[in-house]
Design an enzyme around this catalytic site. Structure first.
Site: not given
Ligand code: IMP
Length: 403
Positions: A13, A16, A40-41, A224
């Site tokens: 976040d 990007k 989510g972009h 991420q």
């Molecule tokens: P998962 O990717 O859904 O398995 O989540 C694993 C961890 O990554 C969690 O702490 C989520 O909140 C974090 N996470 C996954 N995608 C994002 C993102 O796009 N932005 C911020 N945190 C993310």
């Protein structure tokens, strides 16, 4: 370019989407290399706001080829919903979107297992997005994953699906005491997705390498951030893929010698979603200001993001493991209303000051209690002494050599 990789330098976040949108002007192809619809972009074009989860934001630019690489995990329902959403706003993805035949599918039992596992963990949960990302990558690594190429071959898909559903239902029913998934229902549903997606599914490594060979410019888009990387992040509080620059090579099937630039996106402060250590977190008025002013709510789940000061230990680690060649700083304007801006330059842990991130997971686990990043300072201090207080500066892109 020819191949510019854009990575998040913190916990995701960082903005990007916006930087990729700006850089797309100079690219021929925009390619996403890992993650899934957990990302989510948010991109604002004029008065229009677009939130993209799987499709590279390059799709908003006419004539740019967009690739979803083999390193991505795809929930076809989410992808089709995104395609339809773009189409209703006049953006037709039919010609410009290519999907790797080797990208793995997210299936309903992945989502069910993700949610069931988090529920069982209780207050030890990772705080996942609940999208099935971890279980889908687990199947990939366990060599029982189902890929896009399998989806468009009904006999292969049915055979793999029935094997996997059996195992998943055993876990869901017997271990998690959760509702089971119907293999027949999933098959029928996914065959509809197959019809819709078939024409997009190709060998994207061939497309990309041929394009690079012809001198085309590729923008490799990470999702991420570095500290959510499964190898280099704050494990186990990470996602299940390689968000770092190396992931661009494996996740797109291009050689490391093709990559010419690696840009790290750094937000002027830090945010994180979900559980895990966050030494500079400000659970106070400052954090509230950053969240409200920076609109720090998850683009995928709507969850409020945890907010805190910038942390140079976090950013330096990202510069190292990604080999950053440049940095773009975002959201500096969010700091405008603050009289004082702090930047963490060291952690105190059991009386010792550290200027690199702790190696052991026990100290990370205790981070919020035991690592005190800051003694408030009235003037800038040298490294390793806690928190520096800085006068506000404006700037966007800083160049540094990789080390
Ligand atoms: P998962 O990717 O859904 O398995 O989540 C694993 C961890 O990554 C969690 O702490 C989520 O909140 C974090 N996470 C996954 N995608 C994002 C993102 O796009 N932005 C911020 N945190 C993310």
């Amino acid at each position: 370019m020819p191949v510019l990789v854009v990575v998040g330098s913190q916990w995701g976040d960082e903005g990007k989407g916006k930087i990729i949108d700006l850089l797309t002007e100079r690219a021929d192809i925009v390619a996403r290399y890992q993650g899934g619809h957990n990302a989510g972009h948010t991109v604002v074009v004029g008065k229009d706001e677009f939130i993209l989860h799987l499709i590279p934001s390059g799709i908003l630019h006419k004539g740019k080829q967009c690739v979803i690489g083999n390193g991505v995990v795809i929930d076809p329902a989410a992808l089709i919903e995104e395609m339809d959403g773009l189409a209703t706003r006049g953006i037709n993805v039919d010609k410009n979107l290519l999907i790797s035949k080797n990208a793995h599918l997210i299936l309903p039992y992945h989502k069910a297992l993700d949610v069931a596992s988090e529920t069982l963990k209780g207050n030890k949960k990772i705080g996942t997005t609940g999208r099935g990302i971890g279980p889908a990558y687990a199947d990939k690594v366990s060599r029982r994953g189902i890929r896009m190429a399998d989806l468009v071959d009904p006999a292969v898909f049915r055979a793999k699906l029935s094997e996997n559903v059996g195992e998943a239902n055993f876990l869901l029913g017997r271990f998690y005491n959760a509702p089971l998934v119907s293999g027949d229902q999933v098959f029928d549903e996914y065959m509809k997705y197959a019809d819709r997606l078939r024409k997009h599914i190709v060998d994207t490594t061939l497309v990309l390498n041929q394009a690079i060979g012809k001198g085309k410019k590729v923008l490799a888009e990470g999702a991420q951030g570095t500290h959510l990387d499964v190898d280099h992040g704050t494990y186990p509080y990470v996602t299940s893929s390689n968000a770092t620059a190396g992931g661009a090579c494996t996740g797109l099937g291009i050689g490391p010698n093709r990559v010419t630039e690696i840009m790290g996106i750094v937000k002027a402060y830090t945010t994180r979603v979900g559980s895990g250590p966050f030494p500079t977190e400000q659970d106070n008025e400052v954090g509230k200001h950053l969240r409200d002013c920076g609109k720090e709510y998850g683009a995928t789940t709507g969850r409020p993001r945890r907010c805190g000061w910038a942390d140079t230990l976090v950013i330096r680690h990202a510069a190292r493991v990604n080999g950053l060649t440049s940095v773009a700083i975002t959201k500096l304007d969010v700091m405008d209303a603050l009289d004082e801006i702090k930047i963490c330059v060291g952690y105190e842990y059991q009386g010792t000051v550290y200027d690199e991130m702790p190696r052991s997971s026990p100290s990370w686990r205790d981070a919020r209690r035991s690592i005190s990043p800051c003694r408030d300072g009235n003037s800038p201090r040298s490294a390793s002494s806690g928190m520096a207080t800085c006068r506000k500066r404006r700037g966007t892109i800083l160049r540094r050599s990789a080390n």
